[in-house]
Design a protein around this motif. Structure first.
Motif, PDB file in Angstrom:
ATOM      1  N   VAL A 292       0.862  -1.176   0.000  1.00  0.00           N
ATOM      2  CA  VAL A 292       0.000   0.000   0.000  1.00  0.00           C
ATOM      3  C   VAL A 292       0.901   1.229   0.000  1.00  0.00           C
ATOM      4  O   VAL A 292       2.076   1.149   0.386  1.00  0.00           O
ATOM      5  N   GLY A 293       0.358   2.358  -0.427  1.00  0.00           N
ATOM      6  CA  GLY A 293       1.124   3.599  -0.430  1.00  0.00           C
ATOM      7  C   GLY A 293       0.982   4.344   0.885  1.00  0.00           C
ATOM      8  O   GLY A 293      -0.022   4.198   1.584  1.00  0.00           O
ATOM      9  N   PRO A 294       1.940   5.167   1.238  1.00  0.00           N
ATOM     10  CA  PRO A 294       1.881   5.893   2.513  1.00  0.00           C
ATOM     11  C   PRO A 294       0.762   6.920   2.577  1.00  0.00           C
ATOM     12  O   PRO A 294       0.318   7.299   3.664  1.00  0.00           O
ATOM     13  N   ASP A 295       0.285   7.389   1.418  1.00  0.00           N
ATOM     14  CA  ASP A 295      -0.766   8.397   1.414  1.00  0.00           C
ATOM     15  C   ASP A 295      -2.164   7.798   1.403  1.00  0.00           C
ATOM     16  O   ASP A 295      -3.160   8.535   1.442  1.00  0.00           O
ATOM     17  N   ALA A 296      -2.254   6.467   1.346  1.00  0.00           N
ATOM     18  CA  ALA A 296      -3.566   5.818   1.407  1.00  0.00           C
ATOM     19  C   ALA A 296      -4.157   5.991   2.796  1.00  0.00           C
ATOM     20  O   ALA A 296      -3.441   6.152   3.784  1.00  0.00           O
ATOM     21  N   LEU A 297      -5.475   5.975   2.868  1.00  0.00           N
ATOM     22  CA  LEU A 297      -6.117   6.014   4.167  1.00  0.00           C
ATOM     23  C   LEU A 297      -5.823   4.720   4.916  1.00  0.00           C
ATOM     24  O   LEU A 297      -5.800   3.637   4.325  1.00  0.00           O
ATOM     25  N   ALA A 298      -5.636   4.843   6.208  1.00  0.00           N
ATOM     26  CA  ALA A 298      -5.357   3.656   7.008  1.00  0.00           C
ATOM     27  C   ALA A 298      -6.516   2.663   6.926  1.00  0.00           C
ATOM     28  O   ALA A 298      -6.309   1.448   6.951  1.00  0.00           O
ATOM     29  N   VAL A 299      -7.735   3.178   6.789  1.00  0.00           N
ATOM     30  CA  VAL A 299      -8.889   2.291   6.705  1.00  0.00           C
ATOM     31  C   VAL A 299      -8.857   1.485   5.405  1.00  0.00           C
ATOM     32  O   VAL A 299      -9.344   0.345   5.362  1.00  0.00           O
ATOM     33  N   GLU A 300      -8.273   2.037   4.336  1.00  0.00           N
ATOM     34  CA  GLU A 300      -8.127   1.298   3.092  1.00  0.00           C
ATOM     35  C   GLU A 300      -7.120   0.165   3.250  1.00  0.00           C
ATOM     36  O   GLU A 300      -7.327  -0.942   2.735  1.00  0.00           O
ATOM     37  N   ALA A 301      -6.035   0.438   3.969  1.00  0.00           N
ATOM     38  CA  ALA A 301      -5.053  -0.609   4.248  1.00  0.00           C
ATOM     39  C   ALA A 301      -5.692  -1.709   5.077  1.00  0.00           C
ATOM     40  O   ALA A 301      -5.458  -2.902   4.839  1.00  0.00           O
ATOM     41  N   ALA A 302      -6.510  -1.320   6.047  1.00  0.00           N
ATOM     42  CA  ALA A 302      -7.192  -2.305   6.888  1.00  0.00           C
ATOM     43  C   ALA A 302      -8.113  -3.183   6.062  1.00  0.00           C
ATOM     44  O   ALA A 302      -8.174  -4.408   6.261  1.00  0.00           O
ATOM     45  N   ALA A 303      -8.814  -2.581   5.099  1.00  0.00           N
ATOM     46  CA  ALA A 303      -9.713  -3.350   4.239  1.00  0.00           C
ATOM     47  C   ALA A 303      -8.938  -4.341   3.390  1.00  0.00           C
ATOM     48  O   ALA A 303      -9.374  -5.486   3.191  1.00  0.00           O
ATOM     49  N   GLN A 304      -7.774  -3.906   2.883  1.00  0.00           N
ATOM     50  CA  GLN A 304      -6.950  -4.800   2.064  1.00  0.00           C
ATOM     51  C   GLN A 304      -6.426  -5.976   2.896  1.00  0.00           C
ATOM     52  O   GLN A 304      -6.434  -7.120   2.442  1.00  0.00           O
ATOM     53  N   MET A 305      -5.996  -5.695   4.109  1.00  0.00           N
ATOM     54  CA  MET A 305      -5.504  -6.753   4.988  1.00  0.00           C
ATOM     55  C   MET A 305      -6.612  -7.735   5.335  1.00  0.00           C
ATOM     56  O   MET A 305      -6.412  -8.947   5.365  1.00  0.00           O
ATOM     57  N   ASP A 306      -7.797  -7.192   5.590  1.00  0.00           N
ATOM     58  CA  ASP A 306      -8.930  -8.051   5.929  1.00  0.00           C
ATOM     59  C   ASP A 306      -9.337  -8.906   4.736  1.00  0.00           C
ATOM     60  O   ASP A 306      -9.615 -10.107   4.888  1.00  0.00           O
ATOM     61  N   GLU A 307      -9.370  -8.312   3.551  1.00  0.00           N
ATOM     62  CA  GLU A 307      -9.774  -9.042   2.347  1.00  0.00           C
ATOM     63  C   GLU A 307      -8.827 -10.202   2.050  1.00  0.00           C
ATOM     64  O   GLU A 307      -9.255 -11.279   1.617  1.00  0.00           O
TER      65      GLU A 307
END
Length: 337
Positions: A292-307
């Motif tokens: 993930v990129g550093p400027d992505a929202l943390a919630v987007e990273a969380a969604a990717q990890m969960d998926e």
């Protein structure tokens, strides 16, 4: 119903009885709900005019009242301010004694008084009018002095209070609060005020954390990132994984990311090879890892990890350089999860 118990001598003192509480509560809520329905049906072009004044305001919306209306005014000011209409509350009695200086000609006053005859409000209204600030009022009497002095008057009258004595402000304060909420929401929608705007007004709340926290705010950087060379042994990789406590290590070829080696990769490697002591980390790593990129929202990273059912995620900048690492624990600590 009330029960009574003997005290001294023959005197008897009534004791409150809760047996009638449910019917009372249902009656109260029904009366207040009907007051709001009636209010909604009564709305007309004056409400639109009030919204136009609020949208055109170049300063702040100054909401004022006294007594129960003052409490309602304070809440309306808070709702306006948090939904894109800058506002603050001024107590009418304090305004008479100096706080009137907070109001400017660029402001709009929203005055709340059920009777429309509150002396403190009527004392400050002429000063507000002299400075050419707009005045919106909410009263229960469209023929009151306050209503007549207003640029726009909104009728918040009710047929009956929920109080059985028809004295305590109940349905009338609910109606005033409902009108204030209606004004705030109408302005919100007219401005196109969205979730991110709301989050900026609520940075300490759950929505604020979810919408304003970026990966760069919570990721691990520098020496906290677990990293080994592509030539490292499995043993060296395990030492790095244990030392950094993320359940994984990034694998680099020079400065280029070539893979990730996780606890899961280790288990699979042992199952496949048995004795892994002589193996290099490259033999068990996952190539082209998700990132993930550093400027992505943390919630987007969380969604990717969960998926992908992952507990870790690497962070790469626009050039593909490893700049951080993220674990679900980091998101939990930041209250994103």
């Amino acid at each position: 119903m009330t029960a009574s118990l003997p005290t001294t001598g023959t005197a008897r003192v009534p004791v409150p009885n809760a047996a009638d509480a449910l019917p009372s509560a249902r009656r109260t809520l029904t009366i207040e709900a009907q007051a709001l329905v009636t209010l909604a049906e009564r709305l007309d072009a004056r409400f639109e005019a009030a919204v136009e004044i609020l949208l055109a305001c170049r300063g702040r919306v100054v909401v004022s009242g006294i007594g129960k209306s003052g409490h309602i005014a304070r809440k309306i000011a808070a709702t306006l301010a948090s939904t894109g209409t800058p506002a603050f509350f001024v107590h009418a009695a304090e305004a008479v004694h100096g706080d009137l200086g907070m109001i400017t000609s660029d402001d709009v006053m929203l005055a709340i008084s059920y009777s429309g005859t509150t002396a403190e409000l009527l004392t400050i209204v002429p000063a507000v009018k002299r400075m050419d600030a707009k005045l919106i009022s909410i009263t229960g009497n469209p023929h009151s002095e306050l209503a007549k002095l207003s640029d726009v008057h909104l009728n918040g009258g009710v047929d009956i209070e929920a109080c059985p004595l028809n004295l305590a402000p109940t349905a009338s304060t609910t109606a005033a609060l409902g009108l204030g909420d209606a004004l705030a929401v109408a302005c919100l929608e007219a401005r196109g005020f969205g979730p991110e705007d709301f989050a900026r007004s609520h940075p300490g709340g759950a929505l604020g954390r979810r919408l304003l926290t970026h990966v760069r705010d919570v990721m691990r950087t520098g020496d906290a990132i677990p990293v080994v060379s592509v030539d490292a042994s499995i043993t060296e990789a395990l030492i790095e994984i244990t030392r950094k406590g993320m359940g994984m290590t990034a694998v680099l070829d020079g400065s280029e990311l070539v893979g990730i080696f996780t606890d899961g990769d280790l288990r699979r490697l042992i199952e496949r090879e048995g004795d892994i002591r002589s193996l290099k980390v490259a033999s068990g790593m996952t190539r082209s890892p998700r990132h993930v990129g550093p400027d992505a929202l943390a919630v987007e990273a969380a969604a990717q990890m969960d998926e992908n059912r992952k507990n870790q995620l690497l962070v790469l900048d626009d050039t593909g350089r490893l700049v951080g690492a993220l674990h679900t624990h980091d998101l939990m600590a930041a209250k994103v999860l």
